[in-house]
Design a protein around this motif. Structure first.
Motif, mmCIF file in Angstrom:
data_model
loop_
_atom_site.group_PDB
_atom_site.id
_atom_site.type_symbol
_atom_site.label_atom_id
_atom_site.label_comp_id
_atom_site.label_asym_id
_atom_site.label_seq_id
_atom_site.Cartn_x
_atom_site.Cartn_y
_atom_site.Cartn_z
ATOM 1 N N ARG A 1 40.586 40.719 44.769
ATOM 2 C CA ARG A 1 41.115 39.456 44.658
ATOM 3 C C ARG A 1 42.221 39.447 43.211
ATOM 4 O O ARG A 1 42.895 38.131 43.206
ATOM 5 C CB ARG A 1 40.142 38.432 44.213
ATOM 6 C CG ARG A 1 38.493 37.946 44.837
ATOM 7 C CD ARG A 1 37.977 37.739 44.487
ATOM 8 N NE ARG A 1 36.818 37.942 43.323
ATOM 9 C CZ ARG A 1 35.927 38.896 43.645
ATOM 10 N NH1 ARG A 1 35.228 39.050 45.188
ATOM 11 N NH2 ARG A 1 35.540 39.968 43.446
ATOM 12 N N PRO B 1 42.199 27.297 47.472
ATOM 13 C CA PRO B 1 42.199 29.105 48.315
ATOM 14 C C PRO B 1 43.448 29.502 47.677
ATOM 15 O O PRO B 1 43.097 30.230 47.617
ATOM 16 C CB PRO B 1 42.942 27.919 49.778
ATOM 17 C CG PRO B 1 41.957 26.802 49.545
ATOM 18 C CD PRO B 1 41.526 25.961 48.247
ATOM 19 N N TYR B 2 44.158 29.747 47.081
ATOM 20 C CA TYR B 2 45.580 29.409 46.260
ATOM 21 C C TYR B 2 45.502 29.182 44.870
ATOM 22 O O TYR B 2 46.214 29.505 44.309
ATOM 23 C CB TYR B 2 46.758 29.521 46.517
ATOM 24 C CG TYR B 2 46.649 29.909 47.696
ATOM 25 C CD1 TYR B 2 47.294 31.418 48.314
ATOM 26 C CD2 TYR B 2 46.447 28.677 49.409
ATOM 27 C CE1 TYR B 2 46.970 31.767 50.244
ATOM 28 C CE2 TYR B 2 46.683 29.685 50.109
ATOM 29 C CZ TYR B 2 47.159 30.634 51.024
ATOM 30 O OH TYR B 2 47.586 31.058 52.417
ATOM 31 N N ASN C 1 35.604 25.409 48.347
ATOM 32 C CA ASN C 1 36.545 25.905 48.776
ATOM 33 C C ASN C 1 36.709 26.143 50.501
ATOM 34 O O ASN C 1 35.548 26.881 50.902
ATOM 35 C CB ASN C 1 36.523 27.352 48.306
ATOM 36 C CG ASN C 1 38.664 27.773 48.177
ATOM 37 O OD1 ASN C 1 39.133 27.052 49.030
ATOM 38 N ND2 ASN C 1 38.228 28.311 47.485
ATOM 39 N N ARG D 1 46.369 23.936 51.572
ATOM 40 C CA ARG D 1 45.219 24.353 52.063
ATOM 41 C C ARG D 1 46.254 25.583 53.604
ATOM 42 O O ARG D 1 45.736 26.622 53.124
ATOM 43 C CB ARG D 1 43.795 24.209 52.255
ATOM 44 C CG ARG D 1 44.135 23.150 52.889
ATOM 45 C CD ARG D 1 42.500 22.876 53.774
ATOM 46 N NE ARG D 1 42.774 21.484 54.110
ATOM 47 C CZ ARG D 1 43.139 21.512 55.630
ATOM 48 N NH1 ARG D 1 43.171 22.443 56.569
ATOM 49 N NH2 ARG D 1 43.173 20.456 56.147
ATOM 50 N N THR E 1 36.788 29.880 42.214
ATOM 51 C CA THR E 1 37.735 29.409 42.028
ATOM 52 C C THR E 1 37.312 27.907 43.805
ATOM 53 O O THR E 1 36.987 28.386 44.241
ATOM 54 C CB THR E 1 39.180 29.828 42.292
ATOM 55 O OG1 THR E 1 39.884 28.606 42.016
ATOM 56 C CG2 THR E 1 39.564 30.092 43.209
ATOM 57 N N VAL F 1 38.330 33.733 49.315
ATOM 58 C CA VAL F 1 39.443 33.427 48.006
ATOM 59 C C VAL F 1 39.118 35.204 48.363
ATOM 60 O O VAL F 1 41.001 35.400 48.404
ATOM 61 C CB VAL F 1 39.456 33.819 46.208
ATOM 62 C CG1 VAL F 1 39.400 32.042 46.479
ATOM 63 C CG2 VAL F 1 38.484 34.525 46.737
ATOM 64 N N THR G 1 42.009 35.153 51.455
ATOM 65 C CA THR G 1 44.188 34.225 50.568
ATOM 66 C C THR G 1 44.446 35.125 49.499
ATOM 67 O O THR G 1 45.618 35.108 50.064
ATOM 68 C CB THR G 1 43.534 32.820 49.767
ATOM 69 O OG1 THR G 1 42.693 32.776 49.024
ATOM 70 C CG2 THR G 1 43.485 32.208 51.124
ATOM 71 N N ALA G 2 43.780 35.841 48.745
ATOM 72 C CA ALA G 2 44.441 37.055 47.518
ATOM 73 C C ALA G 2 45.115 38.086 48.642
ATOM 74 O O ALA G 2 45.638 38.224 47.942
ATOM 75 C CB ALA G 2 42.976 37.603 47.401
ATOM 76 N N ILE H 1 42.789 35.137 41.775
ATOM 77 C CA ILE H 1 42.038 34.330 42.691
ATOM 78 C C ILE H 1 40.133 34.427 42.286
ATOM 79 O O ILE H 1 39.626 35.287 42.971
ATOM 80 C CB ILE H 1 42.395 34.017 44.109
ATOM 81 C CG1 ILE H 1 43.997 34.099 44.125
ATOM 82 C CG2 ILE H 1 42.067 32.751 44.634
ATOM 83 C CD1 ILE H 1 44.779 33.523 45.869
#
Length: 328
Positions: A189, A208-209, A306, A286, A205, A310, A313-314, A201
């Motif tokens: 992450r 998403p970002y 969410n 998102r 959380t 993550v 996305t990370a 991230i």
């Protein structure tokens, strides 16, 4: 009408600021934030701070409304709201500013935080930035804001309580220091790292970002940064905001908030032991032009959801951050 009204259900204050209805939308041919254009903006500046023309909090508050039933409680909206101009350039993007420039900006924010904290009636100093129409920005000239509250806002109260409880239950460990350790151990992450700060991230959380930038050294306040740490923070903010815009090849809106320890409060006199300076980003996109709305579950029940793991996305944002840094 401008005042504070106590919410007995949530045990926190609501700011009533009728004057903010009159905030202007940016005219096409004029900007009050450009050099020499506004009543309060000088002809020449690099970064600049001045009192907000439409403050939610003021050092000259009105007499608060008295509820006729005697059931509800109100108070003066004492406090301070300032505008922080990032650049004289009207269309400048944050990441187009040099690291020296961003360092100077952080120095100004730090200086203004200390200045507001010198007022004993102010209990929490909160720098933040709103970027983009998706989060309600009406003035596109690059700028942030600084609020000095006469109370500790509720989300910060929750963070502080959690950090204090963790500190007590884990032999004096800092919750944020241990979060840093966990994220460094997991690695998946992590978005960015330098000598002084980690960008990741977090596991939990709701965006998403939703990157957190967390100091590696335990400290509670922006002005506690050394010159080296402040410059490292400037560098990370520069390349992270560039990575954000690269995500969908378009300007990426966000809310960026600085979380630091309270000031002038006996209840939080020991908060430097357990609270840890960090920056949180709340980016509403998102996907490209698709907003992750805070709808009924999130707003009505504070039950966040969410739309992306993550861990997915990370790595994408990390790759773009690396490219942004290497492309300089």
């Amino acid at each position: 009408m401008s005042e504070l009204r106590w919410n007995p259900l949530l045990r926190t204050w609501t700011m009533v600021a009728s004057n903010r209805k009159h905030r202007p939308t940016m005219p096409r041919d004029w900007c009050p934030f450009c050099p020499g254009e506004g009543k309060k903006v000088p002809e020449h500046f690099t970064v600049y701070a001045y009192d907000n023309d439409f403050p939610a909090l003021t050092t000259s508050p009105d007499v608060p409304y008295a509820d006729s039933t005697g059931f509800y409680m109100s108070a003066e909206n004492y406090g301070k709201c300032e505008v922080i101009l990032y650049s004289p350039e009207h269309t400048a993007k944050f990441y187009e500013l040099s690291i020296d420039h961003i360092d100077e900006l952080l120095a100004l924010i730090s200086e203004r935080c200390d200045a507001l904290a010198a007022d004993e009636r102010i209990k929490y100093v909160y720098p933040f930035e709103n970027k983009g129409e998706a989060v309600g920005v009406t003035m596109p000239h690059p700028h942030g804001q600084l609020y000095g509250y006469p109370f500790v806002p509720q989300k910060l109260e929750v963070e502080l309580a959690s950090a204090k409880a963790y500190h007590a239950d884990h032999d004096g460990h800092c919750l944020f220091c241990d979060m840093n350790h966990a994220e460094l151990t997991a690695k998946e992450r992590i978005v960015a790292e330098n000598d002084s700060f980690l960008g990741y991230i977090p596991f939990f959380t709701d965006y998403p970002y939703g990157v957190f930038i967390v100091a590696k050294r335990h400290m509670g306040y922006l002005s506690e940064c050394t010159a080296k740490e402040r410059r490292d923070l400037a560098e990370m903010l520069k390349y992270l905001t560039k990575a954000f815009d690269a995500l969908f090849d378009a300007p990426f809106p966000y809310m960026m908030v600085y979380h630091q320890r309270p000031v002038n409060s006996e209840a939080y006199a020991d908060s430097d032991e357990y609270f840890h300076f960090h920056i949180e980003f709340y980016p509403p996109f998102r996907e490209a032009n698709k907003i992750k709305y805070y709808a009924s579950s999130e707003m009505g029940a504070w039950a966040a959801a969410n739309t992306s793991a993550v861990e997915e996305t990370a790595p994408v944002l990390k790759r773009l951050y690396t490219q942004a840094k290497e492309g300089e």
